[in-house]
Write a protein that holds these residues in place. Structure first.
Motif, mmCIF file in Angstrom:
data_model
loop_
_atom_site.group_PDB
_atom_site.id
_atom_site.type_symbol
_atom_site.label_atom_id
_atom_site.label_comp_id
_atom_site.label_asym_id
_atom_site.label_seq_id
_atom_site.Cartn_x
_atom_site.Cartn_y
_atom_site.Cartn_z
ATOM 1 N N GLU A 133 38.726 29.670 41.561
ATOM 2 C CA GLU A 133 39.906 30.279 42.213
ATOM 3 C C GLU A 133 41.108 30.366 41.269
ATOM 4 O OE1 GLU A 133 40.804 28.478 45.973
ATOM 5 O OE2 GLU A 133 39.098 29.443 46.966
ATOM 6 N N ASP A 191 42.411 37.340 40.944
ATOM 7 C CA ASP A 191 41.860 38.102 42.071
ATOM 8 C C ASP A 191 40.339 38.146 42.027
ATOM 9 O OD1 ASP A 191 42.406 40.428 44.191
ATOM 10 O OD2 ASP A 191 40.827 41.115 42.815
ATOM 11 N N THR A 192 39.798 38.362 40.824
ATOM 12 C CA THR A 192 38.359 38.565 40.671
ATOM 13 C C THR A 192 37.849 37.762 39.474
ATOM 14 O OG1 THR A 192 38.441 40.771 41.660
ATOM 15 C CG2 THR A 192 36.594 40.343 40.173
ATOM 16 N N MET A 221 33.773 35.872 42.220
ATOM 17 C CA MET A 221 34.854 35.946 43.225
ATOM 18 C C MET A 221 35.424 37.345 43.200
ATOM 19 S SD MET A 221 38.291 33.598 43.734
ATOM 20 C CE MET A 221 39.400 34.297 42.511
ATOM 21 N N GLU A 222 35.665 37.906 44.382
ATOM 22 C CA GLU A 222 36.276 39.233 44.469
ATOM 23 C C GLU A 222 37.323 39.195 45.570
ATOM 24 O OE1 GLU A 222 33.529 42.416 45.241
ATOM 25 O OE2 GLU A 222 34.860 43.880 44.312
ATOM 26 N N LYS A 223 38.506 39.715 45.266
ATOM 27 C CA LYS A 223 39.642 39.667 46.206
ATOM 28 C C LYS A 223 39.810 38.255 46.753
ATOM 29 C CE LYS A 223 39.721 44.526 47.568
ATOM 30 N NZ LYS A 223 38.611 45.141 46.840
ATOM 31 N N ARG A 224 39.645 37.292 45.880
ATOM 32 C CA ARG A 224 39.803 35.846 46.135
ATOM 33 C C ARG A 224 38.739 35.270 47.070
ATOM 34 N NH1 ARG A 224 42.951 33.347 43.395
ATOM 35 N NH2 ARG A 224 43.084 31.456 44.637
ATOM 36 N N GLU A 225 37.674 36.017 47.304
ATOM 37 C CA GLU A 225 36.587 35.469 48.119
ATOM 38 C C GLU A 225 35.426 35.061 47.208
ATOM 39 O OE1 GLU A 225 33.154 36.828 51.113
ATOM 40 O OE2 GLU A 225 34.963 38.079 51.150
ATOM 41 N N LYS A 282 31.809 34.336 46.215
ATOM 42 C CA LYS A 282 30.554 34.884 46.746
ATOM 43 C C LYS A 282 29.413 33.871 46.719
ATOM 44 C CE LYS A 282 32.181 39.194 46.559
ATOM 45 N NZ LYS A 282 32.502 39.906 47.792
ATOM 46 N N ASP A 308 29.915 28.013 49.656
ATOM 47 C CA ASP A 308 30.475 27.892 50.997
ATOM 48 C C ASP A 308 31.710 26.982 50.909
ATOM 49 O OD1 ASP A 308 31.111 27.271 53.611
ATOM 50 O OD2 ASP A 308 29.026 27.036 54.267
ATOM 51 N N GLU A 322 34.374 26.309 52.776
ATOM 52 C CA GLU A 322 34.789 25.432 53.891
ATOM 53 C C GLU A 322 33.892 24.202 53.970
ATOM 54 O OE1 GLU A 322 37.622 25.603 55.566
ATOM 55 O OE2 GLU A 322 37.998 27.306 54.248
#
Ligand SMILES: [Zn+2]
Length: 429
Positions: free
Chosen positions: A113, A392-393, A402-406, A408, A411, A413
């Motif tokens: 991140e 961001d990526t 990671m893309e748009k801070r997500e 991939k 998990d 959480e």
């Protein structure tokens, strides 16, 4: 089939100290295959919109102990020796593989991140860290920390040999295994010689802590009549590729040795500041052409793994220490966090800069942030203004992690939940 990062600004870190505006990067498999004009002859199955983004090489955290994230904010505001012997080591004795697994994954989430794509780790239960590397898609040098056990000198060396056998080269060569004597004050000279024999047998490098505190320097002079750097050099350690964390208390003669030998000092400004270890003579080392890299150290002595913070610290702390505002300029600090890290990890040919033929380890910074306007100088912006959260990526080995801070691959959480649970259980154990 390739994918394309289109209309992006680029800081390649290939030695040209400038940004290329509005360019295109093509990636195929794990590698960068073209940078520049749009190509109609290359088929792409995916286009990433690079407008308002800046591409730079993934950051390289050249010294850390990622399983220590479970001890983040557990013991603070103590001097290194007391912190280690009274707080950290007693809890570390109770750590198990499950702790290391979840703690390491927590660290990997944090690193991804904040734009780190490669790290160099020294800890134990390293199989668990390796599993995490495979799952996350990160790149890593893994080393089993060796504190000598006089009653059982072979155990940890055997573990290192096993680690090498099981993981070196795994994940499309994303994992490298090296040999890691913890420090000259936790390993005797006989043991260090055995460590070197093992590095020789495995044909790999060495990762060690050197000259971290004034006490270490003074004890070394009392015991061996010389500085830690001179002591291990005389033993022959620097005949191996050596990643040397800290190198805070070094004099001109030490620097001369480091410049001549294959020693790669890792500056850990956040950790050195927090543990009041002192200030490494980074400016002097860089001027002697020693490629100083950057690390966070463990997240219980920092207390995070945010490499943008270390880049900023490297740039500003050295100015104050040297009372010289041109000491460690912005580009040098960025170089410490990227290309010099690749040199330290003996990975220069593959990572550390964005160039055709190198592995695609690329991060995209979201430049549409108030603290990144106006755009007078983007190199300054990255060194002095950017935050880890601006990433961001993240692309590692040609794969979008990671893309748009997500993220991939992991998990997030579940990892936060499990890390908190393991940390509580560890303290109560
Ligand atoms: Zn360390």
């Amino acid at each position: 089939m390739a994918f394309l990062i289109k209309n992006v600004d680029l800081l390649s870190m290939d030695g040209t100290e400038s940004i290329v505006g509005d360019t295109n990067i093509y990636i195929e498999g794990d590698s960068i295959i073209h940078i520049g004009n749009l190509r109609t002859d290359l088929e792409v199955d995916r286009v990433i919109d690079g407008r308002n983004k800046l591409a730079m090489p993934g950051l390289i955290n050249a010294h850390t102990h990622i399983g220590m994230s479970l001890l983040r904010n557990y013991a603070d505001d103590l001097p290194l020796h007391k912190w280690l012997t009274e707080k950290i080591w007693p809890v570390e004795d109770k750590l198990n593989g499950e702790d290391i697994y979840w703690g390491s994954l927590l660290s990997m989430v944090e690193m991804i991140e904040s734009g780190t794509t490669t790290f160099c780790d020294m800890y134990f239960f390293m199989d668990e860290v390796a599993k995490g590397v495979m799952e996350s898609g990160m790149r890593a040098v893994l080393t089993r920390g060796l504190i000598e056990e006089p009653d059982n000198p072979n155990r940890k060396l055997d573990e290192t040999r096993e680690l090498f056998k099981n993981w070196n080269g795994k994940g499309n060569n994303r994992i490298k295994v090296m040999v890691a004597p913890h420090a000259p004050y936790t390993c005797s000279s006989d043991y260090l010689i055995r460590v070197m024999d093992l590095a020789d047998e495995l044909d790999t490098g060495i990762h060690i802590h050197l000259s971290e505190t004034k006490k270490e320097l003074e004890d070394s002079i009392k015991l061996h009549g010389k500085s830690p750097i001179r002591y291990v050099n005389d033993l022959g350690l620097f005949d191996f590729h050596t990643i040397a964390a800290h190198c805070v208390h070094v004099d001109d003669e030490d620097i001369e040795i480091m410049a001549k030998k294959s020693v790669y000092p890792v500056n850990n400004p956040g950790s050195n500041l927090k543990l009041a270890s002192g200030f490494a003579p980074v400016d002097k080392m860089l001027k002697n052409k020693i490629p100083v890299s950057l690390g966070t150290d463990g997240s219980s002595s920092n207390n995070n793994l945010n490499m943008f913070e270390e880049i900023n610290l490297a740039a500003i702390v050295n100015k104050a220490v040297n009372m010289d505002a041109i000491s460690v300029p912005a580009y040098s600090a960025l170089e410490m966090g990227t290309l010099n890290g690749a040199k330290a990890l003996d990975w220069e040919g593959e990572i550390g800069s964005i160039e055709v033929g190198k592995k695609a380890d690329i991060i995209l910074i979201d430049m549409d942030k108030p603290h990144l306007y106006p755009r007078h100088n983007l190199i300054s912006a990255l060194s002095y203004s950017a935050q880890g959260s601006d990433v961001d990526t993240v692309i590692i080995d040609g794969r979008i992690i990671m893309e748009k801070r997500e993220i991939k691959t992991l998990d997030v959480e579940k990892i936060k939940f499990m890390a908190e649970r393991q940390a509580r259980d560890l303290i109560d154990r």
